[in-house]
Structures are given as structure tokens and as C-alpha cells.
Design a protein around this motif. Sequence first.
Motif, PDB file in Angstrom:
ATOM      1  N   LEU A   1      -7.574  -3.875 -45.460  1.00 15.92           N
ATOM      2  CA  LEU A   1      -6.314  -4.151 -45.902  1.00 15.92           C
ATOM      3  C   LEU A   1      -5.227  -4.197 -44.787  1.00 15.92           C
ATOM      4  CD1 LEU A   1      -5.849  -2.941 -49.463  1.00 15.92           C
ATOM      5  CD2 LEU A   1      -5.570  -5.079 -48.780  1.00 15.92           C
ATOM      6  N   ALA A   2      -5.320  -3.132 -44.144  1.00 16.99           N
ATOM      7  CA  ALA A   2      -4.521  -2.930 -42.942  1.00 16.99           C
ATOM      8  C   ALA A   2      -4.637  -4.058 -41.893  1.00 16.99           C
ATOM      9  CB  ALA A   2      -4.587  -1.319 -42.351  1.00 16.99           C
ATOM     10  N   ILE A   3      -5.716  -4.325 -41.694  1.00 17.91           N
ATOM     11  CA  ILE A   3      -5.901  -5.468 -40.592  1.00 17.91           C
ATOM     12  C   ILE A   3      -5.429  -6.707 -41.325  1.00 17.91           C
ATOM     13  CG2 ILE A   3      -7.724  -6.793 -39.396  1.00 17.91           C
ATOM     14  CD1 ILE A   3      -9.278  -3.956 -39.230  1.00 17.91           C
ATOM     15  N   ALA A   4      -5.916  -7.003 -42.325  1.00 15.25           N
ATOM     16  CA  ALA A   4      -5.363  -8.143 -42.973  1.00 15.25           C
ATOM     17  C   ALA A   4      -3.889  -8.520 -42.991  1.00 15.25           C
ATOM     18  CB  ALA A   4      -6.058  -8.394 -44.507  1.00 15.25           C
ATOM     19  N   LYS A   5      -3.366  -7.299 -43.459  1.00 14.11           N
ATOM     20  CA  LYS A   5      -1.823  -7.156 -43.543  1.00 14.11           C
ATOM     21  C   LYS A   5      -1.203  -7.734 -42.143  1.00 14.11           C
ATOM     22  CE  LYS A   5      -1.357  -4.854 -47.871  1.00 14.11           C
ATOM     23  NZ  LYS A   5      -1.032  -3.498 -48.425  1.00 14.11           N
ATOM     24  N   THR A   6      -1.724  -6.812 -41.216  1.00 14.83           N
ATOM     25  CA  THR A   6      -1.004  -7.119 -39.898  1.00 14.83           C
ATOM     26  C   THR A   6      -1.298  -8.335 -39.301  1.00 14.83           C
ATOM     27  OG1 THR A   6      -2.027  -4.696 -39.410  1.00 14.83           O
ATOM     28  CG2 THR A   6      -1.359  -6.138 -37.577  1.00 14.83           C
ATOM     29  N   HIS A   7      -2.392  -8.929 -39.665  1.00 24.64           N
ATOM     30  CA  HIS A   7      -2.377 -10.448 -39.346  1.00 24.64           C
ATOM     31  C   HIS A   7      -2.227 -11.712 -40.177  1.00 24.64           C
ATOM     32  CE1 HIS A   7      -4.357  -9.108 -35.485  1.00 24.64           C
ATOM     33  NE2 HIS A   7      -4.753  -8.198 -35.823  1.00 24.64           N
ATOM     34  N   HIS A   8      -1.652 -10.980 -41.387  1.00 18.03           N
ATOM     35  CA  HIS A   8      -0.867 -11.902 -42.371  1.00 18.03           C
ATOM     36  C   HIS A   8      -2.163 -12.836 -42.794  1.00 18.03           C
ATOM     37  CE1 HIS A   8       2.894 -10.907 -40.751  1.00 18.03           C
ATOM     38  NE2 HIS A   8       2.638 -11.154 -39.774  1.00 18.03           N
TER      39      HIS A   8
ATOM     40  N   SER B   1     -12.981  -9.836 -31.198  1.00 17.10           N
ATOM     41  CA  SER B   1     -11.660  -9.699 -31.516  1.00 17.10           C
ATOM     42  C   SER B   1     -11.424 -10.803 -32.710  1.00 17.10           C
ATOM     43  CB  SER B   1     -10.563 -10.022 -30.642  1.00 17.10           C
ATOM     44  OG  SER B   1     -10.357  -8.972 -29.479  1.00 17.10           O
ATOM     45  N   PHE B   2     -12.506 -11.084 -33.395  1.00 15.52           N
ATOM     46  CA  PHE B   2     -12.327 -11.987 -34.682  1.00 15.52           C
ATOM     47  C   PHE B   2     -11.889 -11.054 -35.997  1.00 15.52           C
ATOM     48  CE2 PHE B   2     -15.269 -14.347 -37.693  1.00 15.52           C
ATOM     49  CZ  PHE B   2     -14.162 -15.197 -38.264  1.00 15.52           C
ATOM     50  N   GLN B   3     -10.404 -11.024 -35.989  1.00 19.17           N
ATOM     51  CA  GLN B   3      -9.778 -10.222 -37.003  1.00 19.17           C
ATOM     52  C   GLN B   3     -10.107 -10.631 -38.420  1.00 19.17           C
ATOM     53  OE1 GLN B   3      -7.948  -7.831 -35.637  1.00 19.17           O
ATOM     54  NE2 GLN B   3      -8.297  -8.321 -33.666  1.00 19.17           N
ATOM     55  N   LYS B   4     -10.192 -11.824 -38.688  1.00 17.57           N
ATOM     56  CA  LYS B   4     -10.714 -12.093 -40.030  1.00 17.57           C
ATOM     57  C   LYS B   4     -11.806 -11.671 -40.410  1.00 17.57           C
ATOM     58  CE  LYS B   4     -10.711 -16.157 -43.272  1.00 17.57           C
ATOM     59  NZ  LYS B   4     -10.524 -17.546 -43.320  1.00 17.57           N
ATOM     60  N   GLY B   5     -12.817 -11.729 -39.566  1.00 12.69           N
ATOM     61  CA  GLY B   5     -14.083 -11.071 -39.636  1.00 12.69           C
ATOM     62  C   GLY B   5     -14.251  -9.508 -39.527  1.00 12.69           C
ATOM     63  N   ILE B   6     -13.262  -8.876 -39.140  1.00 17.48           N
ATOM     64  CA  ILE B   6     -13.275  -7.514 -39.250  1.00 17.48           C
ATOM     65  C   ILE B   6     -12.916  -7.102 -40.623  1.00 17.48           C
ATOM     66  CG2 ILE B   6     -12.045  -5.443 -38.343  1.00 17.48           C
ATOM     67  CD1 ILE B   6     -11.842  -6.666 -35.691  1.00 17.48           C
ATOM     68  N   ALA B   7     -11.844  -7.849 -41.184  1.00 14.98           N
ATOM     69  CA  ALA B   7     -11.373  -7.493 -42.305  1.00 14.98           C
ATOM     70  C   ALA B   7     -12.185  -8.019 -43.424  1.00 14.98           C
ATOM     71  CB  ALA B   7     -10.218  -8.296 -42.920  1.00 14.98           C
ATOM     72  N   THR B   8     -13.265  -8.859 -43.407  1.00 11.06           N
ATOM     73  CA  THR B   8     -14.315  -9.279 -44.191  1.00 11.06           C
ATOM     74  C   THR B   8     -15.271  -8.198 -44.329  1.00 11.06           C
ATOM     75  OG1 THR B   8     -13.673 -11.594 -43.879  1.00 11.06           O
ATOM     76  CG2 THR B   8     -15.838 -11.006 -44.755  1.00 11.06           C
ATOM     77  N   PHE B   9     -15.862  -7.860 -42.994  1.00 10.48           N
ATOM     78  CA  PHE B   9     -16.993  -6.945 -42.957  1.00 10.48           C
ATOM     79  C   PHE B   9     -16.376  -5.513 -43.505  1.00 10.48           C
ATOM     80  CE2 PHE B   9     -18.659 -10.042 -40.095  1.00 10.48           C
ATOM     81  CZ  PHE B   9     -19.940 -10.212 -40.646  1.00 10.48           C
ATOM     82  N   MET B  10     -15.024  -5.172 -43.268  1.00 11.18           N
ATOM     83  CA  MET B  10     -14.712  -3.918 -44.021  1.00 11.18           C
ATOM     84  C   MET B  10     -14.929  -3.978 -45.687  1.00 11.18           C
ATOM     85  SD  MET B  10     -13.357  -1.416 -41.777  1.00 11.18           S
ATOM     86  CE  MET B  10     -12.694  -1.322 -40.166  1.00 11.18           C
TER      87      MET B  10
ATOM     88  N   ALA C   1      -5.963 -10.544 -50.816  1.00 11.31           N
ATOM     89  CA  ALA C   1      -6.075 -10.789 -52.287  1.00 11.31           C
ATOM     90  C   ALA C   1      -7.417 -10.286 -52.595  1.00 11.31           C
ATOM     91  CB  ALA C   1      -5.773 -12.206 -52.719  1.00 11.31           C
ATOM     92  N   VAL C   2      -8.367 -10.706 -51.922  1.00 16.15           N
ATOM     93  CA  VAL C   2      -9.889 -10.288 -52.256  1.00 16.15           C
ATOM     94  C   VAL C   2      -9.988  -8.743 -52.215  1.00 16.15           C
ATOM     95  CG1 VAL C   2     -12.270 -10.598 -51.579  1.00 16.15           C
ATOM     96  CG2 VAL C   2     -10.828 -12.732 -51.409  1.00 16.15           C
TER      97      VAL C   2
END
Length: 669
Positions: A106-113, A73-82, A119-120
Motif C-alpha cells: 500500500l505504501a508503494i502504491a500510494k507513493t506512485h499514485h 524498478s517496476f513499482q506496480k509489480g512491486i506493489a502487486t507481488f507484495m 483499491a485491491v
Amino acid sequence: MKYYFIALFSLLSMLGSAQQKKIDSLLKLYSTEKVDTLRAKLLDKIASIYTETDPAKAKDYAAMGLELSKHISFQKGIATFMLSIGNAYSYMGNYEKALLYIDSGLAIAKTHHLRKNIAVLLNTRANVYQQQGNPKLAMETYFEVLKMAEEMNDTATKGMANFNIGGVYHGQNDIEKAKLYHEKGLYYFELENRRDRMAIGYTAVGSDYAFLKEYSLAIKNYEKAIVLAKELGNNRQLATIYDFLGHMYNKRMDPEKALTYILPASKIWKEVAPDCQNAMINLGNLGAVYLDIALNDSIMHSKYKMNPENEKQLLLTKAQPYLERAIELCKKKSDKAYESIYTNGLADLLAAKGDYKNAFTYYKKADMLDDSIHSQDLKNEIAGVEGKYKLSIKDKEIEISNLALAVQKKQRMGLLACVALFGLMGGLFYWQSITRKKNNTVLVKLNTKLDEANKVKAKFFGIISHDLRSPVSNLINFLHLQKEEPGLLSPQQAALHEKKIADSAESLLETMEGMLLWSKSQMENFKPDVRSIPVNELFEYIQKQVAVNTSIKINFDFAPGLMIHSDPNYLQSIMQNLTTNSIKAIDQSPNGKIIWKAWQKGEERFLSITDNGPGTNEEQVKALYDETTVTGTKHGLGLHIIRDLAKAIQCKISIQSQPLLGTTFTLAI
């Protein structure tokens, strides 16, 4: 040949080199690392290195990292690997899948702010739009990233956004604006001392100067980029710079020197990334240089004096496969900008060979491609994107200014309120000071009067004590004499002494009654009880209390039913004292008489007492008006009583006296 070299940079794709040793080192660390989040970060680094050199492997490692991040459940990691998977698909030319993964990230990154990740991801999405040949959509997204960077005050992201905006303008041949934004991006890279990004920044600015034919400035920037690329060991960046230098020298009609840079770059691309976009550009550059040499008559005749025409045909044949291969890769990557350039070059080559029919076909195709990416409408739309961004920035500045003005207004109002408060407090203190001074002045006067009154009272009680002592002493002496020597006095003498003692006792009783009345008038909390009093009751009181004890005739003159508003006790005491004084005044007169009158004039009522005695002088009546005057009980004690009682009931007393004719006291109520 008319030839344009368009610098389209994808910033994230230029930040690493395909170093197998580094990959092996990272894989070794990954196999021994126990912390899952650190294992995920190692996989991200491996995927980023493989992105351009082997996008398929990059996708595989990114997929491993994605599964691991989901498991923990590493949300930042999920967004990065996407993002990494999207990048890999982009380099593989599968833009639909690239956008699918980028949008999911993007959807995950926006959900978790995760604003930095947002931006990346947006920047990468814009890169895909640019590769798809949609510069307007790419520009809108880059400006969205720039706005976010400004709001976050993120120097790195501001540099990335400005740099890529410059790339879009360069692709539209708006070189002045391209240089402006490239220099802004370079400025932010320098602020962060990101030497890898500074290298591509100097390369981009150099290409802008080369396009503007400011070759000395272009070479200066390229040389800075070469130093940094060698320092970092980044062969890919070095190959990119060589390609730019080769293109510049080719534009300066020095194609042979251009080959001294383009050929080493070609060797590097074959080793590190033979199918990447920069390798494609290198192929196009080689074909263009060989074509330019073939079309340059001066070079052909100076170098190939024996058979220039034969050599020209050989050079054209050598250039053709490079151009055709570059066009093939452009189609594979949907890169219309470079496809237009290389198609135009191939048309020039076919025309030089005499194949005018195919040359015309390729010219038309090149024009169509160029129109699709360089139309005036598209340029206007891109300019509109920048205008909207500047307008939004201006609106934000206005909003901030309005907020600042509102804050200043509140501060000003608060300051005015404080000033008013301090002014009010100052005025209050001043008023208190003035009031205190006035009160102090009044207190000083009252204290002075009190001191004088105390002195007067001391004198008064001294006199009273003396007046009281005399009759009491006489009474005591007579009693002692009668007890010890009863036969010493004759009956006539004893009768005379008894009369004197009786007179003294009466005088003593009178004095004591007067003192009691006066004391009553001095009580602070003793207030008159004002009510309506019939005049006949007042005169009846005098008749009963005073007139029955004397042979002097007292007459009463008043209208029946006349009423007076006052305190009956105070008024009766005043009338009793005045009557007693009048009786004393005419006691020795054989024809003495006293008249009490009562009458009304308007709203005011009057009482007067008149006797036909010897009259009074100024000294005798002084006690009636002067509170500081002290006299003995025989000489004005009654006037003290009358004065204080009259003052208490707000009664005005006036006196008229004529020697030997009598005195009249008038009470105005």
C-alpha cells in the motif's frame, strides 16, 4: 439442530483454479521470455494460481517476482507481488505477516499514485480483518474501497467492494442487506461480463435466498452458477456451489439429498485444496448432515426399522470426527464464525450421545464465540460504518450540488452581464441611430442654408462686380479720351468729368473697403478679441477717420470714464459704417447734423447714432436682419457688413426711423 451457514467470500481467492497444465505452460513461457516486465507478469499469474492450493509455493513465486520487480524498478509489480505474498501468508494463517506485506504494498502504491492497486490492496487487507474475526474493521475498509471505486468510476472495483460488503452482512445474519449488496456486486460483474465473478455472484445471492427460505430462487441462482463454473472449468467454484446446495437441502429436512451434493464437493476439495477454508466448511457440512440424519427420528425409523438406535449411534460416531476436524481448522485459521457453528453442532452431538457435561461446556463455548461476533454492539458499529459512508456520500453530493449551484450562479451572472452588454450595445446603437438622424436633419438644414448662402453670395458678387465695373470703366474711358483727344473737352467739361471720376474712385474705394471688412467677418477661424475699451477712444477714432473729411458736424455725448467690453476693431468698423451711412443720408441737407451717444443701464452698455436725414424704409433696412437679402453697394452693402460684424461680437442692433425727421441706430453690448 440450529445451524447457520455463513458465506464469507474472498473475491480474489476465487478467480482461478489449480490447473497444473496451466502452471506448466506459464513456467515454459517464463523460461523463454526475455522482457523482464513480462516475466514478472507470468510469475504473478503462477503465484495467483497457487494461492489457495499451495500458499507456500505461491509465496515463493511471488518472492521471485518481487526481487525481479525491484531489480528493474517496476513499482506496480512491486506493489502487486507484495499483495500476492500477503495473500499467501493469509491462507497460511499468518495474518501478522500478511498485513505487513499488504501495508508495504500500500505504501508503494500510494507513493506512485497507483489507485487501482491501492483499491485491491485495501480489499485484501479487509479480507484479512474478516478472517481475523474483526468484521467492523473489515467493513470500514470495504467501504473505503467502495468510495475509491465510485471516485474512479471503476466498475470492477465497485463490484468487488459491494460483493464483499454483502459477505460481512451475511456473516452478521443481516441477510436482507447481504442480498442487496451481493446483487449490486453481481450487477457490476454482469456489466463487465466477468463470467468467473458472475459465478460467485450467483452463488452468494443463492445462499442469501436459501437463508430467507426462498428455495426456488436460491436453486435458480445456484443453477446459473453451476453452468458458469462448468463452462469455465472451475472445479473449486463448482465444489463451493455443491456445498451451498447441500446445506440448503439439509435445512429443508432432506439430509440424504444434501449428501448427493456435499460428498462430490468433498471429493473435489481433497484434490484441489484440502486445507483451504472451503474444504473446512465442507467437513463441517458433512458432520452436520450425518448429525441431522441421526437426530431425525422419521428418517431413522423409515430407513433403519430393525435397529434405528444402533444406526443412530453409528451416524453420531461418523459425524463427530468431521465436526472436530472442522473446529480444529477453524482454530488454525482463527475463524470464530465457523468455529461457533461447528462447536454448537458438536455440543448437539455430545448431548445426543448422553455426554451432557461436555455438551454443556461446548454450548457455553459456542455461545461465547457467537456473542463475540454477533453482539448487538458489533452490529450497531457495523451499521454505523455504513451510515458514515452514506453520510460521506451525501456530503459529497451536497458539495457537488453547491459547486453546481456556484457554477450556475456564475453562468447566470455571466448571462445577465451578456444581456446587459447586449442591451447597452442595443441602446448605444439606438442612440447612435437617433443622433445620426438628428445630425442628418441638421446637416440637411445646414446644406440647404449653405446652398442658399452660396446662391446669395453668387448674386452678391455679381452685383459687386457690376458696381466695380462702372467706376473703373468710366476712369479708363476718361483716360483714353484725355490721351487721344485732349482738346475735345472744354475746361468746364473736363473739370466736371474729373469730379465724376473722383467720386467714382472714392465710391470704388469705399466698396472695396466694405468688401474687405465683410470678408473678414466671414472667416470661420477669425474670432473677436474682447477687451475693455474706453468710449472716448471709440469716438476719437470716428473723429479722426470720418469727421475730418466732411463739413457735417458730429457731436459726441458720453459720461467720462465709461468702458465697453468688446472687440475694438469690429466695433470701430460697425461705427464707421453707420457714420458713413448717416453722412450720406444728410449730405444734401443744409442743416444736417449727427449725434453719437454712449450710456450704461445696469450691466448693459449702449451706443447710438442719430441723424436728421430723410429717414429709411423697411426695404432699405431689410439687409440688416435678413441674411438672404442682396442689394447693391449703393443700397445696403454697409448694412450687410454691420449685420455680420455685429453677429460676430454678439451685438444687438435696433433702428428707429421717421420720414423727414431722421434715423437712430442703437447698439446694445
